[in-house]
Design a protein around this motif. Structure first.
Motif, PDB file in Angstrom:
ATOM      1  N   ALA A 171       0.836  -1.208   0.000  1.00  0.00           N
ATOM      2  CA  ALA A 171       0.000   0.000   0.000  1.00  0.00           C
ATOM      3  C   ALA A 171       0.866   1.251   0.000  1.00  0.00           C
ATOM      4  O   ALA A 171       0.557   2.247  -0.688  1.00  0.00           O
ATOM      5  CB  ALA A 171      -0.921  -0.005   1.224  1.00  0.00           C
ATOM      6  N   PHE A 172       1.963   1.218   0.754  1.00  0.00           N
ATOM      7  CA  PHE A 172       2.883   2.363   0.777  1.00  0.00           C
ATOM      8  C   PHE A 172       3.494   2.585  -0.605  1.00  0.00           C
ATOM      9  O   PHE A 172       3.600   3.729  -1.077  1.00  0.00           O
ATOM     10  CB  PHE A 172       3.988   2.136   1.810  1.00  0.00           C
ATOM     11  CG  PHE A 172       5.142   3.086   1.667  1.00  0.00           C
ATOM     12  CD1 PHE A 172       5.018   4.413   2.049  1.00  0.00           C
ATOM     13  CD2 PHE A 172       6.350   2.650   1.122  1.00  0.00           C
ATOM     14  CE1 PHE A 172       6.078   5.297   1.895  1.00  0.00           C
ATOM     15  CE2 PHE A 172       7.410   3.526   0.967  1.00  0.00           C
ATOM     16  CZ  PHE A 172       7.270   4.852   1.361  1.00  0.00           C
ATOM     17  N   ILE A 173       3.905   1.503  -1.273  1.00  0.00           N
ATOM     18  CA  ILE A 173       4.498   1.625  -2.611  1.00  0.00           C
ATOM     19  C   ILE A 173       3.499   2.252  -3.585  1.00  0.00           C
ATOM     20  O   ILE A 173       3.839   3.153  -4.364  1.00  0.00           O
ATOM     21  CB  ILE A 173       4.957   0.242  -3.114  1.00  0.00           C
ATOM     22  CG1 ILE A 173       6.182  -0.225  -2.336  1.00  0.00           C
ATOM     23  CG2 ILE A 173       5.264   0.279  -4.614  1.00  0.00           C
ATOM     24  CD1 ILE A 173       6.574  -1.659  -2.617  1.00  0.00           C
ATOM     25  N   ALA A 174       2.244   1.768  -3.533  1.00  0.00           N
ATOM     26  CA  ALA A 174       1.213   2.312  -4.427  1.00  0.00           C
ATOM     27  C   ALA A 174       0.960   3.785  -4.139  1.00  0.00           C
ATOM     28  O   ALA A 174       0.879   4.612  -5.061  1.00  0.00           O
ATOM     29  CB  ALA A 174      -0.077   1.514  -4.276  1.00  0.00           C
ATOM     30  N   LEU A 175       0.831   4.141  -2.859  1.00  0.00           N
ATOM     31  CA  LEU A 175       0.569   5.526  -2.479  1.00  0.00           C
ATOM     32  C   LEU A 175       1.726   6.425  -2.885  1.00  0.00           C
ATOM     33  O   LEU A 175       1.523   7.529  -3.419  1.00  0.00           O
ATOM     34  CB  LEU A 175       0.336   5.608  -0.964  1.00  0.00           C
ATOM     35  CG  LEU A 175       0.030   7.000  -0.394  1.00  0.00           C
ATOM     36  CD1 LEU A 175      -1.270   7.536  -0.994  1.00  0.00           C
ATOM     37  CD2 LEU A 175      -0.073   6.945   1.123  1.00  0.00           C
TER      38      LEU A 175
END
Length: 434
Positions: free
Chosen positions: A191-195
């Motif tokens: 989720a951090f990578i996507a954000l």
């Protein structure tokens, strides 16, 4: 033995560690000297049977088997195919192949049990593709270093085996307890990578890749079968009561060999390399564990645990406050010590203190492993940072890895705090599957 004496002994061990003495030597020296000062020669002479007993401990036999399992998957090429099978599904997500780094690390972690092996394996496979497609080095390297840490949380885990042995806690319960936190941390990283990619307008996504036809993507999924089957064999055999952790590790090695034969990759050279590397790693780990048990003899008979428990209780910390202090303590310790040293030096002292505060030892095992994960990516001694830097091919600066790993270290701290306030995330599965 007073709390002051324990703290002096712990400080002496840290000083010797900073002076580059081997960890096993430090613990044996401290145990023998402490035993002589407190009890005299009779205690020191009793350490021989303790060392013999550790070497004959059935649970610890699982350590070389899980290490061998990871070596077989790494050197047979099964890990490479697993990465390719995942990449064709993640490539169009915000962040692209960075998601594959995390997903492949989680899947390889479910078979290898080693953080360093996970980081080295996935890094070796992925970095050439990431560099060729123009991904930002710090983000590529940071995701690999952080993804590698999942190797000691997602079961089977060598570090959970060591904790269970030192804490005399059920290995099966620890493995089951690591499943939900491991999956949640994996999804949090992704989720951090996507954000991060969305905020930067796709700047970290590298070159656009064509999406393969659905039929071809499904065809490649056959390469995910080996790690998934091995994971099910390990966890299923333990949960169903068919096998002990050691027996499940042996079953997993046999299953891995069957897959390697099926792929046509089995050879004497492969087996020789895997056995030699496994023997080297196992020798180092078991030597340190034996030294830790010898030190524990002095600590136990000297009443060190009771003294530390009373000393900490005198401050009136709540269980939450105590754990917050331990986060800071392990964060600082992880900057200067390797993971195995952190475990064997702190668990015998910390475990009685936290259990006296009402903290479940199974939950504390996951807490300790998360703190060890944090130590793997915090400089200057973060092992995964050096492993990932070592497998990169562009010869870039080491600070690329450090900068890339910092956000994941922050995520781990916040995730640990979440587990403190919601301990059922860890305990729900072992309580309902026992």
């Amino acid at each position: 033995m007073s709390a002051t004496a324990v703290l002096i002994g712990f400080a002496a061990m840290l000083a010797m560690l900073l002076a580059s003495f081997p960890v096993a030597v430090i613990m044996v020296t401290t145990g023998v000297v402490g035993g002589l000062l407190v009890f005299g020669w009779p205690l020191v002479l009793s350490m021989g049977p303790v060392a013999w007993g550790v070497q004959n401990e059935n649970v610890l036999t699982a350590i070389p088997l899980f290490i061998l399992l990871g070596e077989l998957l790494l050197r047979s090429g099964l890990a490479d195919k697993m990465y390719t099978a995942l990449a064709v599904w993640f490539v169009k997500l915000p962040g692209g192949l960075l998601h594959t780094n995390i997903g492949a690390s989680a899947l390889f972690a479910a078979t290898s049990g080693s953080s360093v092996a996970t980081a080295a394996t996935i890094g070796t496979v992925s970095l050439p593709n990431l560099e060729r497609r123009g991904y930002k080095p710090s983000r590529s390297l940071g995701s690999l270093a952080a993804g590698g840490t999942l190797g000691i949380l997602i079961p089977p885990s060598v570090n959970l085996l060591i904790y269970g042995s030192l804490a005399e806690t059920s290995i099966g319960q620890l493995f089951i307890a690591g499943i939900i936190p491991g999956l949640l941390l994996t999804f949090t990283f992704m989720a951090f990578i996507a954000l991060q990619s969305i905020v930067d307008g796709g700047a970290s996504d590298g070159e656009a890749d064509a999406l393969l036809p659905l039929r071809e993507r499904f065809a490649l999924m056959r390469h995910l079968i080996p790690p998934l089957v091995i994971f099910l064999v390990v966890m299923g055999s333990i949960y169903l009561g068919i096998a002990t952790p050691t027996e499940s590790a042996a079953l997993a090695v046999v299953v891995a060999l069957v897959f390697i034969v099926f792929e046509g990759r089995l050879s004497w050279r492969l087996l020789d390399t895997c056995f030699r590397q496994s023997a080297k790693t196992t020798g180092m780990i078991l030597l340190i564990i034996t030294a830790a048990f010898m030190l524990n003899v002095t600590l136990a008979l000297g009443g060190a645990a009771q003294a530390m428990t009373q000393w900490v209780a005198s401050f009136g910390f709540s269980a939450t406050g105590l754990l917050m202090i331990l986060i800071v303590f392990y964060l600082i310790l992880g900057m200067f010590m390797d993971v195995l040293s952190m475990q064997v030096l702190t668990i015998p002292i910390a475990l009685p203190v936290v259990t006296a505060a009402g903290i479940d030892p199974i939950w504390f095992g996951i807490f300790v492993v998360l703190m060890c994960e944090l130590g793997m990516i915090t400089p200057p001694v973060g092992m995964n940072l050096y492993v990932v830097q070592g497998v990169r091919t562009d010869g870039g600066p080491f600070m690329d890895v450090v900068y890339g790993a910092i956000p994941y270290a922050v995520i781990m701290i916040l995730f640990t705090i979440l587990l403190i306030f919601f301990p059922e995330i860890v305990l729900w599965l072992p309580r309902n599957m026992s």
